[in-house]
Design a protein around this motif. Structure first.
Motif, PDB file in Angstrom:
ATOM      1  N   VAL A 100       0.867  -1.167   0.000  1.00  0.00           N
ATOM      2  CA  VAL A 100       0.000   0.000   0.000  1.00  0.00           C
ATOM      3  C   VAL A 100       0.911   1.227   0.000  1.00  0.00           C
ATOM      4  CG1 VAL A 100      -1.595   1.307   1.475  1.00  0.00           C
ATOM      5  CG2 VAL A 100      -1.913  -1.148   1.172  1.00  0.00           C
ATOM      6  N   PRO A 101       0.599   2.266  -0.772  1.00  0.00           N
ATOM      7  CA  PRO A 101       1.454   3.455  -0.780  1.00  0.00           C
ATOM      8  C   PRO A 101       1.614   4.064   0.619  1.00  0.00           C
ATOM      9  CG  PRO A 101      -0.123   3.553  -2.573  1.00  0.00           C
ATOM     10  CD  PRO A 101      -0.510   2.385  -1.722  1.00  0.00           C
ATOM     11  N   VAL A 102       2.816   4.520   0.918  1.00  0.00           N
ATOM     12  CA  VAL A 102       3.123   5.158   2.196  1.00  0.00           C
ATOM     13  C   VAL A 102       3.539   6.593   1.908  1.00  0.00           C
ATOM     14  CG1 VAL A 102       4.616   5.124   4.244  1.00  0.00           C
ATOM     15  CG2 VAL A 102       3.913   2.956   3.173  1.00  0.00           C
ATOM     16  N   LEU A 103       2.955   7.531   2.660  1.00  0.00           N
ATOM     17  CA  LEU A 103       3.311   8.943   2.534  1.00  0.00           C
ATOM     18  C   LEU A 103       3.818   9.417   3.884  1.00  0.00           C
ATOM     19  CD1 LEU A 103       3.280  11.558   0.742  1.00  0.00           C
ATOM     20  CD2 LEU A 103       1.094  12.068   1.865  1.00  0.00           C
ATOM     21  N   ALA A 104       5.025   9.996   3.901  1.00  0.00           N
ATOM     22  CA  ALA A 104       5.615  10.523   5.132  1.00  0.00           C
ATOM     23  C   ALA A 104       5.331  12.020   5.206  1.00  0.00           C
ATOM     24  CB  ALA A 104       7.117  10.262   5.135  1.00  0.00           C
ATOM     25  N   VAL A 105       4.813  12.479   6.356  1.00  0.00           N
ATOM     26  CA  VAL A 105       4.490  13.892   6.555  1.00  0.00           C
ATOM     27  C   VAL A 105       5.414  14.448   7.638  1.00  0.00           C
ATOM     28  CG1 VAL A 105       2.696  15.570   7.141  1.00  0.00           C
ATOM     29  CG2 VAL A 105       2.080  13.455   5.937  1.00  0.00           C
ATOM     30  N   LEU A 106       6.331  15.324   7.230  1.00  0.00           N
ATOM     31  CA  LEU A 106       7.269  15.954   8.156  1.00  0.00           C
ATOM     32  C   LEU A 106       6.577  17.103   8.869  1.00  0.00           C
ATOM     33  CD1 LEU A 106      10.176  16.467   9.251  1.00  0.00           C
ATOM     34  CD2 LEU A 106      10.558  17.868   7.211  1.00  0.00           C
ATOM     35  N   VAL A 107       6.623  17.091  10.204  1.00  0.00           N
ATOM     36  CA  VAL A 107       6.009  18.144  11.008  1.00  0.00           C
ATOM     37  C   VAL A 107       7.016  18.654  12.037  1.00  0.00           C
ATOM     38  CG1 VAL A 107       3.661  17.231  10.736  1.00  0.00           C
ATOM     39  CG2 VAL A 107       5.039  16.483  12.670  1.00  0.00           C
ATOM     40  N   ALA A 108       6.769  19.842  12.543  1.00  0.00           N
ATOM     41  CA  ALA A 108       7.548  20.426  13.640  1.00  0.00           C
ATOM     42  C   ALA A 108       9.055  20.372  13.410  1.00  0.00           C
ATOM     43  CB  ALA A 108       7.186  19.741  14.960  1.00  0.00           C
ATOM     44  N   SER A 109       9.471  20.522  12.167  1.00  0.00           N
ATOM     45  CA  SER A 109      10.888  20.450  11.794  1.00  0.00           C
ATOM     46  C   SER A 109      11.117  21.327  10.572  1.00  0.00           C
ATOM     47  CB  SER A 109      11.289  19.011  11.451  1.00  0.00           C
ATOM     48  OG  SER A 109      10.974  18.115  12.482  1.00  0.00           O
ATOM     49  N   LYS A 110      12.363  21.694  10.341  1.00  0.00           N
ATOM     50  CA  LYS A 110      12.712  22.452   9.141  1.00  0.00           C
ATOM     51  C   LYS A 110      12.805  21.512   7.948  1.00  0.00           C
ATOM     52  CE  LYS A 110      15.310  26.012  11.547  1.00  0.00           C
ATOM     53  NZ  LYS A 110      16.624  26.604  11.762  1.00  0.00           N
ATOM     54  N   GLU A 111      12.400  22.022   6.799  1.00  0.00           N
ATOM     55  CA  GLU A 111      12.405  21.240   5.568  1.00  0.00           C
ATOM     56  C   GLU A 111      13.805  20.685   5.258  1.00  0.00           C
ATOM     57  OE1 GLU A 111      11.049  21.843   0.898  1.00  0.00           O
ATOM     58  OE2 GLU A 111      10.884  23.493   2.306  1.00  0.00           O
ATOM     59  N   GLY A 112      14.819  21.533   5.350  1.00  0.00           N
ATOM     60  CA  GLY A 112      16.191  21.107   5.067  1.00  0.00           C
ATOM     61  C   GLY A 112      16.656  20.009   6.010  1.00  0.00           C
ATOM     62  N   ASP A 113      16.271  20.115   7.289  1.00  0.00           N
ATOM     63  CA  ASP A 113      16.654  19.083   8.264  1.00  0.00           C
ATOM     64  C   ASP A 113      15.991  17.749   7.920  1.00  0.00           C
ATOM     65  OD1 ASP A 113      18.092  21.057   9.549  1.00  0.00           O
ATOM     66  OD2 ASP A 113      16.630  21.329  11.169  1.00  0.00           O
ATOM     67  N   GLY A 114      14.743  17.812   7.462  1.00  0.00           N
ATOM     68  CA  GLY A 114      14.047  16.586   7.065  1.00  0.00           C
ATOM     69  C   GLY A 114      14.695  15.925   5.871  1.00  0.00           C
ATOM     70  N   LEU A 115      15.047  16.734   4.861  1.00  0.00           N
ATOM     71  CA  LEU A 115      15.721  16.186   3.679  1.00  0.00           C
ATOM     72  C   LEU A 115      17.056  15.558   4.060  1.00  0.00           C
ATOM     73  CD1 LEU A 115      14.956  19.082   1.190  1.00  0.00           C
ATOM     74  CD2 LEU A 115      14.247  16.694   0.905  1.00  0.00           C
ATOM     75  N   GLU A 116      17.779  16.235   4.923  1.00  0.00           N
ATOM     76  CA  GLU A 116      19.083  15.722   5.351  1.00  0.00           C
ATOM     77  C   GLU A 116      18.947  14.385   6.075  1.00  0.00           C
ATOM     78  OE1 GLU A 116      22.696  17.404   8.068  1.00  0.00           O
ATOM     79  OE2 GLU A 116      21.629  18.828   6.799  1.00  0.00           O
ATOM     80  N   LEU A 117      17.958  14.285   6.974  1.00  0.00           N
ATOM     81  CA  LEU A 117      17.759  13.038   7.711  1.00  0.00           C
ATOM     82  C   LEU A 117      17.337  11.901   6.787  1.00  0.00           C
ATOM     83  CD1 LEU A 117      17.694  11.488  10.370  1.00  0.00           C
ATOM     84  CD2 LEU A 117      15.318  12.228  10.645  1.00  0.00           C
ATOM     85  N   LEU A 118      16.412  12.166   5.868  1.00  0.00           N
ATOM     86  CA  LEU A 118      15.985  11.111   4.944  1.00  0.00           C
ATOM     87  C   LEU A 118      17.150  10.630   4.082  1.00  0.00           C
ATOM     88  CD1 LEU A 118      12.488  12.503   3.876  1.00  0.00           C
ATOM     89  CD2 LEU A 118      12.960  10.553   5.390  1.00  0.00           C
ATOM     90  N   ALA A 119      18.000  11.564   3.647  1.00  0.00           N
ATOM     91  CA  ALA A 119      19.182  11.178   2.863  1.00  0.00           C
ATOM     92  C   ALA A 119      20.113  10.316   3.698  1.00  0.00           C
ATOM     93  CB  ALA A 119      19.907  12.425   2.361  1.00  0.00           C
ATOM     94  N   LYS A 120      20.331  10.708   4.939  1.00  0.00           N
ATOM     95  CA  LYS A 120      21.228   9.959   5.841  1.00  0.00           C
ATOM     96  C   LYS A 120      20.694   8.546   6.108  1.00  0.00           C
ATOM     97  CE  LYS A 120      23.101  10.176  10.516  1.00  0.00           C
ATOM     98  NZ  LYS A 120      23.083  10.914  11.787  1.00  0.00           N
ATOM     99  N   LEU A 121      19.364   8.442   6.276  1.00  0.00           N
ATOM    100  CA  LEU A 121      18.753   7.138   6.554  1.00  0.00           C
ATOM    101  C   LEU A 121      18.602   6.276   5.299  1.00  0.00           C
ATOM    102  CD1 LEU A 121      15.868   8.245   8.976  1.00  0.00           C
ATOM    103  CD2 LEU A 121      18.046   7.164   9.607  1.00  0.00           C
ATOM    104  N   GLY A 122      18.696   6.893   4.128  1.00  0.00           N
ATOM    105  CA  GLY A 122      18.483   6.161   2.878  1.00  0.00           C
ATOM    106  C   GLY A 122      17.023   5.864   2.618  1.00  0.00           C
ATOM    107  N   VAL A 123      16.129   6.642   3.216  1.00  0.00           N
ATOM    108  CA  VAL A 123      14.690   6.455   3.054  1.00  0.00           C
ATOM    109  C   VAL A 123      14.241   7.223   1.820  1.00  0.00           C
ATOM    110  CG1 VAL A 123      12.440   6.994   4.079  1.00  0.00           C
ATOM    111  CG2 VAL A 123      14.270   6.047   5.502  1.00  0.00           C
ATOM    112  N   ARG A 124      13.519   6.553   0.929  1.00  0.00           N
ATOM    113  CA  ARG A 124      13.098   7.158  -0.337  1.00  0.00           C
ATOM    114  C   ARG A 124      11.573   7.184  -0.485  1.00  0.00           C
ATOM    115  NH1 ARG A 124      17.723   8.234   0.128  1.00  0.00           N
ATOM    116  NH2 ARG A 124      19.441   7.761  -1.254  1.00  0.00           N
TER     117      ARG A 124
END
Length: 195
Positions: A118-142
């Protein structure tokens, strides 16, 4: 030097100084432009590194999510959240400071790569956009991901303050909070919830 010549030099100097002072410069703001605005940081390199998919979708989706504009982390464009959900889906709310979110994102990413997931959508909240992108890149989450900078989605869904939290979107557009488990720790748990 005669008095007349001195006055002529003084007038000439004043005319030149006035012309220099009034001469337009490339760095001058246009008349009436107001105070300089803050420019958003260039997140292009972080987006490239994260390698997230764009947030494509069809009109529709859950009624409670219609008209809620969020930023797609994949391409930086504004999307209507309901349109980013293709019918039945799993929506996960997370933040960069949330420790259990990091492990859960990896589990959800692994699940999303399975055939028939089933499609999964991640919703980033209470954080800066750049910090979220950086964390997803570090975790390898796509996973497809959006940023709820103004908390419009959290408010509409009444997401509890404790993160992470996930919601199952039904074919009928209903939203059901996933109560058990509170944090996904295995792909099998995700499979069990989405049925």
């Amino acid at each position: 030097m005669s008095a007349g010549l001195r006055w002529a030099v003084v007038v000439l100097v004043l005319v030149v100084a006035g012309a220099v002072a009034l001469w337009p410069r490339a760095s001058d703001d246009p008349v009436g432009a107001g105070p300089p605005s803050r420019t958003a940081p260039d997140l292009g390199p972080l987006r490239d590194r994260a390698g997230l998919p764009p947030c494509a979708g069809e009109p529709g989706g859950p009624e409670v999510l219609r008209g809620l504009a969020v930023t797609c982390l994949g391409d930086g464009g504004q999307v209507d959240l309901a349109g980013a959900l293709p019918g039945r889906a799993l929506v996960n709310f997370w933040a960069t400071w949330c420790v259990p979110c990091k492990e859960e994102l990896k589990v959800l990413d692994a699940y999303s790569r399975e055939p028939g997931a089933v499609p999964v959508l991640a919703v980033l909240v209470a954080s800066k956009e750049g910090d979220g992108l950086e964390l997803l890149a570090k975790l390898g989450v796509r996973l497809p991901a959006v940023h709820d900078a103004a908390d419009v989605v959290r408010g509409a869904v009444r997401v509890p303050p404790t993160l992470p939290v996930s919601y199952l979107v039904g074919e009928d557009g209903s939203l059901t909070e996933v109560a058990e488990p509170t944090v996904f720790t295995s792909v099998e748990q995700v499979r069990g919830v989405v049925g």
